[in-house]
Design a protein around this motif. Structure first.
Motif, mmCIF file in Angstrom:
data_model
loop_
_atom_site.group_PDB
_atom_site.id
_atom_site.type_symbol
_atom_site.label_atom_id
_atom_site.label_comp_id
_atom_site.label_asym_id
_atom_site.label_seq_id
_atom_site.Cartn_x
_atom_site.Cartn_y
_atom_site.Cartn_z
ATOM 1 N N PHE A 28 -26.941 -64.102 16.585
ATOM 2 C CA PHE A 28 -24.958 -63.870 17.527
ATOM 3 C C PHE A 28 -26.256 -62.717 18.349
ATOM 4 O O PHE A 28 -26.093 -62.122 17.767
ATOM 5 N N THR A 78 -19.728 -71.116 21.200
ATOM 6 C CA THR A 78 -18.600 -70.735 20.903
ATOM 7 C C THR A 78 -18.217 -69.385 22.242
ATOM 8 O O THR A 78 -16.985 -69.694 22.551
ATOM 9 N N HIS A 79 -19.415 -69.416 22.911
ATOM 10 C CA HIS A 79 -19.695 -68.341 23.960
ATOM 11 C C HIS A 79 -20.060 -67.928 25.104
ATOM 12 O O HIS A 79 -21.382 -67.973 23.942
ATOM 13 N N ILE A 80 -20.779 -68.065 25.969
ATOM 14 C CA ILE A 80 -21.669 -68.861 26.808
ATOM 15 C C ILE A 80 -21.620 -66.731 27.904
ATOM 16 O O ILE A 80 -22.047 -66.663 29.293
ATOM 17 N N GLY A 81 -20.681 -65.994 27.895
ATOM 18 C CA GLY A 81 -20.652 -64.931 28.983
ATOM 19 C C GLY A 81 -21.113 -64.372 29.369
ATOM 20 O O GLY A 81 -21.472 -63.947 30.196
ATOM 21 N N PHE A 99 -16.720 -76.258 23.669
ATOM 22 C CA PHE A 99 -16.702 -74.771 23.271
ATOM 23 C C PHE A 99 -15.680 -75.207 22.265
ATOM 24 O O PHE A 99 -15.083 -75.958 21.588
ATOM 25 N N CYS A 100 -15.873 -74.009 21.152
ATOM 26 C CA CYS A 100 -15.406 -73.611 19.424
ATOM 27 C C CYS A 100 -14.835 -72.219 19.549
ATOM 28 O O CYS A 100 -15.759 -71.538 19.708
ATOM 29 N N ALA A 101 -14.083 -72.718 18.558
ATOM 30 C CA ALA A 101 -13.003 -70.900 18.118
ATOM 31 C C ALA A 101 -14.498 -70.534 17.713
ATOM 32 O O ALA A 101 -15.387 -71.715 16.560
ATOM 33 N N GLN A 102 -15.251 -69.316 17.726
ATOM 34 C CA GLN A 102 -15.871 -68.856 17.056
ATOM 35 C C GLN A 102 -16.219 -68.932 14.654
ATOM 36 O O GLN A 102 -17.087 -69.891 14.492
ATOM 37 N N ASN B 48 -18.919 -60.643 14.043
ATOM 38 C CA ASN B 48 -20.362 -61.003 13.287
ATOM 39 C C ASN B 48 -21.176 -60.598 12.498
ATOM 40 O O ASN B 48 -22.446 -60.888 11.818
ATOM 41 N N ILE B 67 -26.273 -55.222 15.566
ATOM 42 C CA ILE B 67 -25.125 -54.956 17.137
ATOM 43 C C ILE B 67 -23.356 -54.733 16.088
ATOM 44 O O ILE B 67 -23.614 -55.527 15.338
ATOM 45 N N PHE B 89 -15.308 -65.102 9.219
ATOM 46 C CA PHE B 89 -14.034 -65.439 9.422
ATOM 47 C C PHE B 89 -13.141 -65.856 8.756
ATOM 48 O O PHE B 89 -11.603 -66.270 9.066
ATOM 49 N N PRO B 124 -15.805 -68.654 30.121
ATOM 50 C CA PRO B 124 -17.292 -68.505 29.096
ATOM 51 C C PRO B 124 -16.534 -69.218 28.228
ATOM 52 O O PRO B 124 -17.862 -68.733 26.684
ATOM 53 N N GLY B 125 -15.905 -69.129 27.364
ATOM 54 C CA GLY B 125 -15.312 -69.430 25.821
ATOM 55 C C GLY B 125 -14.489 -68.320 25.745
ATOM 56 O O GLY B 125 -14.526 -67.210 25.648
ATOM 57 N N ALA B 126 -13.566 -68.764 24.471
ATOM 58 C CA ALA B 126 -13.468 -67.466 23.946
ATOM 59 C C ALA B 126 -13.871 -67.206 22.825
ATOM 60 O O ALA B 126 -12.820 -65.691 21.984
ATOM 61 N N GLY B 127 -15.278 -67.182 22.038
ATOM 62 C CA GLY B 127 -15.390 -66.751 20.961
ATOM 63 C C GLY B 127 -14.624 -66.106 20.042
ATOM 64 O O GLY B 127 -14.273 -67.376 19.406
ATOM 65 N N GLY B 128 -14.480 -64.761 19.290
ATOM 66 C CA GLY B 128 -13.519 -64.986 18.392
ATOM 67 C C GLY B 128 -12.255 -64.836 18.793
ATOM 68 O O GLY B 128 -11.235 -64.602 16.904
ATOM 69 N N ILE B 130 -9.369 -66.308 19.914
ATOM 70 C CA ILE B 130 -8.381 -66.966 19.644
ATOM 71 C C ILE B 130 -7.981 -67.242 17.608
ATOM 72 O O ILE B 130 -6.220 -66.861 17.115
ATOM 73 N N GLU B 131 -9.111 -66.990 16.938
ATOM 74 C CA GLU B 131 -8.552 -66.870 15.221
ATOM 75 C C GLU B 131 -8.579 -64.847 15.289
ATOM 76 O O GLU B 131 -7.670 -64.968 14.567
#
Lengths: 230, 217
Positions: A28, A78-81, A99-102, B48, B67, B89, B124-128, B130-131
């Motif tokens: 990560f 999940t995120h490539i920003g 993409f998937c929720a983390q 993380n 981090i 999560f 870029p994706g939602a990361g965490g 949404i949850e």
């Protein structure tokens, strides 16, 4: 009785990866990313890979080498920003990105490692992430079927290991490594310290070596493992 | 940071009550910790794999393995814990987060939140996110009241892809504190020098204005 020795060279470990393989990659951001295993995969040049990873690292780091080298067909992330190269390749349709929720990515991997076929969740049911997914009703709620993920190979970074493949991790370097180390047909772990059997006490083991196929000792760590100066 | 923005951050910091488990979104929400006393009892969570986030460290003393979810080099405090993404999560989805402060592109009067995707421009994706938005017990947004072009971000309905439906209960902006009620947006507080009429003009949906004196921050 004695536990077997699974230590090997990085070249031999990565040579077992075929073109078209699905590869889970721990990490990560920088912590927990197996940069040395990734560099060897870049050097050997296997193509048409599907990578499962939290993120796409940053431009010029980690799996960006594989993306830049044209070795990647698809990312499940999940995120490539933080990686504009990956975003540009996605926008140009040069790589497919799912993409998937983390936490759902983590749970799909855990399910794969736990011998389950799928999980049911309400996470993302009202979002774009539900597109194309099977919906079931249970207890009056709409739930998504999130299929389990398994890979041909998992690339894991551990802080400490023994030759049997027992692993321990540092700080926030656990992240996706713990679940991925259970969810692939062939699990390759690189370790910053590889000591003889017994150096990791049974209580200190976080990933039992029975999940791990190959252990590679890292020498001096490359710059990629260091502090990212921004 | 502009004066109005730092006042918004200071005001939002008061959202955090002693004993809470809190996740702060990347960007502006992270800055609220600068307004908490050093000995304030709160458990900060990072997706993380960390509870008990300690102060950010300069590069010279940073731990390369430590981090937060935004990539900042942070530290531990007595009682901190590390864990993997599955556990992290599990904590979020099982309702153990008392509060999350999140950024937003758009918030609707029914509490819908859009903060992860602008089709064709930013995906870029939602990361965490949404949850966090779907499962934290209290979801509060921090955002400028209007976007860079001056368009309202508080709307009757979100036009962008949703992060979660009906999740937001309160919004801190550089102009006001706005609650989301059964009837939609309701003005609670005004930033210094801002009038209720200013807020109404900058809001893209009906907003209830109290008859009584409105506190300022």
């Amino acid at each position: 009785m004695r536990l077997s020795d699974k230590s090997t060279t990085i070249e031999a470990a990565i040579a077992g990866i075929a073109d078209g393989a699905t590869v889970m990659v721990g990490g990560f951001g920088v912590p927990g990313t197996p940069f040395a295993l990734i560099q060897e995969l870049r050097r050997q040049g296997q193509k048409d890979l599907t990578l499962i990873k939290n993120d796409a690292n940053e431009a010029g780091m980690g799996i960006d080498h594989l993306i830049a080298g044209g070795q990647v067909r698809k990312l499940i992330v999940t995120h490539i920003g933080l990686n504009p190269h990956a975003v540009a390749r996605m926008n140009n349709a040069e790589i497919e990105v799912e993409f998937c929720a983390q936490g759902i990515l983590a749970e799909r991997i855990r399910a794969g490692g736990a011998g389950l076929q799928a999980i049911l969740t309400d996470i993302g049911v009202d979002t774009d992430l539900a597109q194309g997914k099977q919906v079931v009703e249970m207890n009056g709620r709409r739930l998504l079927v999130e299929t389990a993920l398994r890979a041909d190979v998992a690339l894991i970074h551990a802080a400490r290991a023994d030759p049997f493949g027992n692993l321990a991790y540092a700080a926030t370097a656990r992240n996706f490594n713990v679940a991925m180390a259970m969810a692939a047909a062939r699990v390759i772990a690189e370790a910053e310290t590889l000591g003889p059997l017994g150096t990791l006490s049974a209580e200190a083991v976080e990933t039992p070596g029975a999940f791990v196929d190959h252990v590679v000792a890292l020498g001096a760590l490359s710059e990629e493992y260091g502090i990212v100066r921004r | 940071m502009s004066d109005a923005r730092s006042r918004m951050v200071a005001r939002a910091a008061r959202e955090i009550r002693p004993g809470m488990v809190v996740n702060l979104g990347i960007g502006l929400p992270t800055k609220v910790v600068n307004h908490l006393p050093a000995d304030f009892p709160v458990c900060l969570h990072s997706e993380n794999g960390l509870t008990g986030i300690g102060p950010t460290l300069p590069d010279e003393t940073a731990d390369r393995n430590l981090i937060d979810a935004g990539g900042a080099y942070v530290s531990t405090i007595p009682g901190s814990a590390f864990f993997d993404s599955v556990v992290s999560f599990s904590l979020v989805r099982s309702g153990r987060l008392d509060l999350t402060l999140l950024g937003a592109f758009e918030v609707a009067g029914n509490g819908d939140l859009a903060n992860w995707k602008i089709p064709g421009k930013f995906s870029p994706g939602a990361g965490g996110a949404i949850e966090l938005a779907q499962k934290a017990r209290r979801v509060v947004v921090m955002t400028t009241h209007v976007d860079r072009k001056g368009n309202p971000k508080l709307l009757a309905a979100c036009s962008l892809p949703l992060t979660a439906r009906g999740c937001v209960v309160r919004i801190y902006t550089d102009m006001a504190v706005v609650d989301i009620t059964e009837a939609g947006f309701a003005l609670c507080e005004l930033a210094e020098g801002v009038s209720a009429a200013d807020v109404r003009a900058a809001t893209g949906a009906p907003i209830a204005i109290p008859d009584t004196a409105i506190p300022t921050f």
